[in-house]
Design a protein around this motif. Structure first.
Motif, PDB file in Angstrom:
ATOM      1  N   GLY A  22       0.829  -1.213   0.000  1.00 17.98           N
ATOM      2  CA  GLY A  22       0.000   0.000   0.000  1.00 17.98           C
ATOM      3  C   GLY A  22       0.857   1.254   0.000  1.00 17.98           C
ATOM      4  O   GLY A  22       2.055   1.229   0.213  1.00 17.98           O
ATOM      5  N   GLY A  23       0.230   2.381  -0.232  1.00 18.62           N
ATOM      6  CA  GLY A  23       0.918   3.656  -0.223  1.00 18.62           C
ATOM      7  C   GLY A  23       1.585   4.021  -1.544  1.00 18.62           C
ATOM      8  O   GLY A  23       1.929   5.164  -1.760  1.00 18.62           O
ATOM      9  N   ALA A  41      -0.677   6.454  -3.755  1.00 25.56           N
ATOM     10  CA  ALA A  41      -0.700   7.827  -3.251  1.00 25.56           C
ATOM     11  C   ALA A  41       0.617   8.545  -3.536  1.00 25.56           C
ATOM     12  O   ALA A  41       0.625   9.718  -3.919  1.00 25.56           O
ATOM     13  CB  ALA A  41      -0.978   7.826  -1.754  1.00 25.56           C
ATOM     14  N   LEU A  42       1.720   7.843  -3.368  1.00 31.11           N
ATOM     15  CA  LEU A  42       3.025   8.437  -3.646  1.00 31.11           C
ATOM     16  C   LEU A  42       3.161   8.790  -5.120  1.00 31.11           C
ATOM     17  O   LEU A  42       3.625   9.876  -5.471  1.00 31.11           O
ATOM     18  CB  LEU A  42       4.146   7.475  -3.238  1.00 31.11           C
ATOM     19  CG  LEU A  42       5.559   7.925  -3.581  1.00 31.11           C
ATOM     20  CD1 LEU A  42       5.934   9.141  -2.745  1.00 31.11           C
ATOM     21  CD2 LEU A  42       6.529   6.796  -3.362  1.00 31.11           C
TER      22      LEU A  42
END
Length: 72
Positions: free
Chosen positions: A23-24, A27-28
């Motif tokens: 995850g993440g 967004a990055l």
């Protein structure tokens, strides 16, 4: 340069599922994809090409074992 690009692409495709699972990543990439593209993709290839044109042959021959890609 085509061989190096193919090896980097293959490595990215192998590691992508692991990064997505953590995850993440989405967004990055939404926020900083331009900076990541310049720093992680364009800069190393341009710097290696520049160095091979401007360094002596002996130094250029010692470069492949010192890079993360190995011999190009």
């Amino acid at each position: 340069m085509g061989v190096v690009a193919a090896r980097v692409t293959l490595g990215a495709l192998v590691l992508l599922p692991f990064a997505l699972r953590r995850g993440g990543l989405v967004a990055l990439l939404r926020r900083r994809w331009r900076a990541l593209a310049v720093v992680e993709l364009a800069a190393p290839f341009l710097l290696i090409a520049f160095a091979e044109r401007n360094l002596p042959t002996g130094t250029t021959g010692a470069r492949p074992p010192a890079t993360p890609w190995g011999p190009c």
